[in-house]
Enzyme design. Structure first.
Site, mmCIF file in Angstrom:
data_model
loop_
_atom_site.group_PDB
_atom_site.id
_atom_site.type_symbol
_atom_site.label_atom_id
_atom_site.label_comp_id
_atom_site.label_asym_id
_atom_site.label_seq_id
_atom_site.Cartn_x
_atom_site.Cartn_y
_atom_site.Cartn_z
ATOM 1 N N HIS A 441 39.362 33.237 46.642
ATOM 2 C CA HIS A 441 40.619 33.697 47.015
ATOM 3 C C HIS A 441 41.621 32.354 47.050
ATOM 4 O O HIS A 441 42.914 32.119 47.224
ATOM 5 C CB HIS A 441 40.689 34.869 47.688
ATOM 6 N N ASP A 445 44.627 34.124 42.768
ATOM 7 C CA ASP A 445 44.964 35.010 43.218
ATOM 8 C C ASP A 445 44.579 36.509 42.331
ATOM 9 O O ASP A 445 44.142 35.838 41.947
ATOM 10 C CB ASP A 445 46.685 34.581 43.213
#
Length: 470
Positions: A441, A445
């Site tokens: 992450h 995204d």
């Protein structure tokens, strides 16, 4: 032809040169070379005629290399021997009739290994290049071959020892002289009659009176059995436990997976795929596919093609973080996670974006056979930009896979289960599969991750999209 030479770098000013057989050799600026900034080692290529595959050379380096665009990170303060590598190399030292079998070169990223097992015993005859022992490394298992035909005189290393390239393993007698005869087997030793011993019984002396019998106590009460505390746990006996040393491959896998959890910001997103059309495609063309290409048509090729399409639509999932930079890859090398008895290995399908279904199935079949036999090479497991793990072959319904460093994402496939689905307003049983994408992450995204899984879903549910590129 060129021979590859590994050298160490000493931090001081000056130019770079090497002594090969007592002569100074300065590589040309156009000489192909690779700089390994992790290990602090540099690799240069010299003409094969200047090198000998069975010689040990010393490099005398002064100063930082003028041919490297970036300095090495590791400084070595003393000179160390190195081995000259040719395309086929087994080190040995010949001393007349006796020849030493030693550990061969194991790869640029492997410095040592564990002597796992001996395939032969002293007194056994061996042919040239016949494996006599196996060395287990962090990645692969390497055979130690006999450099000459002869008889194994003795072993000079033990199982479990940590060995490096050039370490002596065994002594081979080319003529077979001076080899001790094998020890007698247990059957031979058991056939010999055991020696009998005569026992002399000592008669009791009649002149000595027997000892008086002890008097019984009138009020004797049996002692109660010892009471165990209720708070003490009842642990199983140690005889029912087995302690087995962890293999180097298992330790390497454990270390990499823990590093992945400690380094990446792991997040997993899920989706489900209707496998009806892909299963129908396979059922209709599996016989013709096998007849033409010589390999069975499976589901993995469809998911590999779908993953390639998804990575091309979302290039950031094929990228990786390197320090403060992001490296975008313009190629797609798909790693396939394969479970073996010795541990998890991840061979790589090179340039999967340039392959068709038949090419992918052939490569998967070839890599799976090598993984099961333990014959995968370092090159076949190095690199990879994205990983696919198929836990469905073991019956897994759902999982959250862990990223294979230094990649940024991994796709998890699972078992196909008939579930009630709403199709056209009607409830119909459909073969469904859950798919999971675990991603870093820090780089990826949720939007890119969800779009990637949706692309996987669209292509698998309607493979005609690959033909129309939509």
């Amino acid at each position: 032809m060129f021979a590859v030479i590994r050298r160490k770098v000493v931090a001081s000013r000056g130019t770079s040169s090497a002594l090969v057989f007592g002569k100074a050799v300065r590589p040309a600026l156009s000489t192909p070379r690779v700089c390994d900034t992790v290990l602090g080692e540099e690799i240069i290529s010299l003409p094969r005629k200047l090198c000998n595959a069975r010689s040990i050379c010393h490099l005398v380096i002064s100063g930082r290399s003028t041919m490297s665009s970036r300095p090495t990170r590791k400084v070595v303060g003393s000179l160390q021997p190195f081995y000259v590598q040719t395309s086929r190399m087994n080190f040995s030292s010949d001393n007349g009739d006796l020849v030493d079998a030693v550990v061969p070169f194991m790869g640029e990223s492997i410095s040592d290994g564990t002597l796992a097992t001996f395939l032969k015993q002293p007194g056994d005859k061996v042919d040239i290049d016949e494996p006599i022992a196996q060395v287990e490394t962090d990645k692969v298992t390497i055979d130690v071959a006999s450099p000459e035909a002869g008889v194994i005189q003795k072993f000079v290393a033990n199982e479990g020892d940590t060995v490096e390239p050039g370490t002596r393993i065994a002594v081979i007698s080319k003529s077979g002289e001076g080899v001790a005869s094998p020890k007698k087997t247990s059957d031979e030793t058991s056939s010999q009659p055991p020696a009998t011993e005569k026992k002399i019984e000592k008669k009791p002396d009649s002149t000595t009176p027997p000892p008086p019998a002890p008097e019984k106590s009138k009020a004797t009460t049996p002692s109660p059995p010892p009471r165990t505390s209720a708070s003490e746990p009842q642990l199983p006996p140690k005889e029912r436990e087995r302690r087995v040393p962890m293999t180097r491959l298992r330790k390497r896998v454990a270390s990499r997976l823990k590093d992945s959890q400690n380094t990446f910001a792991l997040l997993t997103t899920f989706n489900e795929v209707d496998m009806t059309n892909l299963m129908k495609l396979r059922s209709e063309y599996k016989d013709a596919f096998l007849e033409k290409h010589g390999v069975k048509l499976g589901f993995m090729s469809g998911f590999v093609k779908a993953a390639v399409s998804g990575l091309q639509n979302q290039p950031v999932i094929n990228a990786v973080i390197d320090g403060d930079d992001i490296i975008y890859r313009d190629y797609v090398d798909i790693s396939i996670a394969v479970g073996t008895p010795k541990g998890l290995v991840v061979p790589v399908i090179r340039n999967a974006d340039q392959m068709n279904f038949a090419g992918i199935e052939k490569e998967i079949n070839n890599l799976a056979k090598k993984a099961t036999a333990g014959s995968l090479s370092i090159d076949e497991m190095a690199g990879g930009s994205f990983t696919i793990s198929n836990g469905g072959v073991y019956g897994s319904l759902l999982s959250t896979p862990i990223i294979n460093p230094p990649q940024s994402a991994i796709l998890g496939m699972h078992s196909i289960v008939n579930r009630p689905m709403v199709v056209g307003g009607n409830i119909i049983a459909r073969p469904m599969m859950y798919i999971a994408l675990t991603y870093d992450h820090r780089l990826i995204d949720g939007r890119e991750a969800v779009y990637f899984l949706r692309r996987i879903k669209d292509v698998v549910e309607d493979p005609r999209r690959l033909l129309l590129d939509i």
